[in-house]
Design an enzyme around this catalytic site. Structure first.
Site: not given
Ligand code: TYM
Length: 332
Positions: A115, A198, A201
């Site tokens: 990022k 990947k 968003k």
């Molecule tokens: P975030 O918001 O980027 O993504 C949310 C969840 O979606 C999964 N994900 C994917 N899985 C499969 N293929 C993809 N292309 C894909 N893109 C996203 C991510 O692995 C995630 O599970 N840091 C985290 C949010 C967070 C969090 C936490 C998660 C903050 N605190 C504590 C678990 C525990 C995040 O930015 O996810």
């Protein structure tokens, strides 16, 4: 809320538009934790501030994720659904924990590197760098046993484990050391326009967004990048596009990759893509109807108010334990 079950915890950041990757890697799996565990599922809104975001967009995305959680089948009676910023203990524990994390290990975080790669020093906020510490606080505040996430979050959960172990080593058994739970199929859904990337968003052509209409979903799948091999065969190296579509099909149908391969052994790419599109629409269209239903009235506010109260009950106890362990004076 006293159900004596172990905790499963996860969260989604309200940035950008949620994708089919978020659905398959995370969202769709959360309800399955409701029987064996008590899920704490939250909207990671403080994490959304790590890159510039429009205030109105942040507010709308927050509501969207709450509605998506409910539409996925999370039941507020079985799960604690909450908004991170409503439970101040997250920020407080992160302030404490950051003293136990090292610059070196933080600089090695892949997501930070990805990022910040195209930003200059004046554009990289400190929050982007310390993000995994806040994520560690999110997790260990709830004595979390298991963290269901997609593969891209694995490194952050490993850092959380390291921090918890380091802290326990110094102060005794203060924290539960969490384990990551990554789906066997669908841990990394790739972009439909560039299957080496990947699905994230921010790629309108290669992403299926959870709010896309049926026509758009079908169009995106039918124009997904494939190859010249002309057989539905799983090989991420030689046939990454087809393998990605097979993964999507397998995840949403609960078939194994081998079963998908057998089912489409004699199909051409056009037929296979149409079947993938049918399946994705049959899941997402009713999901969107449920999502719209939950956005009506003030149900979400009620769910989040209840969730924050339940979450705080647990989080405040953990924070007290931490303060006691490290010597922060607490008045009686
Ligand atoms: P975030 O918001 O980027 O993504 C949310 C969840 O979606 C999964 N994900 C994917 N899985 C499969 N293929 C993809 N292309 C894909 N893109 C996203 C991510 O692995 C995630 O599970 N840091 C985290 C949010 C967070 C969090 C936490 C998660 C903050 N605190 C504590 C678990 C525990 C995040 O930015 O996810």
């Amino acid at each position: 809320m006293q159900d004596n079950k172990q905790t499963a915890l996860s969260g989604i950041k309200p940035t950008g538009r949620l994708t089919l990757g978020n659905y398959i890697g995370a969202l769709k799996n959360f309800p399955s934790f409701q029987e064996q565990y008590h899920p704490f599922i939250f909207i990671a809104d403080l994490h959304a501030l790590t890159l510039p975001i429009d205030p109105e967009e942040l507010r709308q995305n927050t509501l969207d994720i709450a509605a998506f959680y409910l539409a996925s089948g999370l039941d507020p009676e079985k799960s604690t659904i909450f908004l991170q910023s409503m439970v101040h203990e997250h920020s407080e524990l992160a302030t404490i924990l950051q003293n136990y994390a090292y610059m070196g290990e933080m600089s090695r975080m892949t997501q930070f590197k990805d990022k910040s790669r195209n930003l200059n020093e004046k554009q990289i906020g400190l929050g982007l760098f310390t993000y995994p510490v806040l994520m560690a606080a999110d997790i260990i505040l709830y004595d979390t046993k298991v963290v269901p996430v997609g593969e891209d979050q694995k490194q952050h959960v490993e850092l959380t484990r390291d921090l918890a172990i380091r802290f326990n080593h110094r102060y005794g058994d203060v924290f539960v050391v969490p384990e990551v739970s990554i789906p066997k199929t669908g841990k990394r859904i790739m972009s439909l326009s560039d299957p080496s990337k990947k699905m994230s968003k921010s790629d309108p052509k290669g992403d299926i967004f959870l709010k896309d209409d049926e026509k758009t979903i079908r169009k995106k799948i039918m124009s997904a990048v494939t190859d010249m091999e002309s057989r539905v065969h799983y090989d991420c190296e030689k046939q990454p596009g087809i393998s990605n579509l097979m993964t999507i099909y397998a995840s949403l149908s609960s078939l194994t990759i081998e079963e998908v391969e057998a089912k489409f052994a004699t199909s051409n790419y056009g037929t296979f893509k149409r079947e993938v599109a049918d399946l994705v629409c049959s899941v997402l269209i009713p999901f969107q109807e449920r999502y719209r239903h939950f956005l009506e009235g003030d149900y979400i506010d009620k769910v989040l108010t209840k969730g924050a109260k339940e979450a705080q009950e647990v989080a405040s106890k953990t924070l007290k334990r931490v303060k006691q362990a490290i010597g922060i004076y607490q008045v009686k």
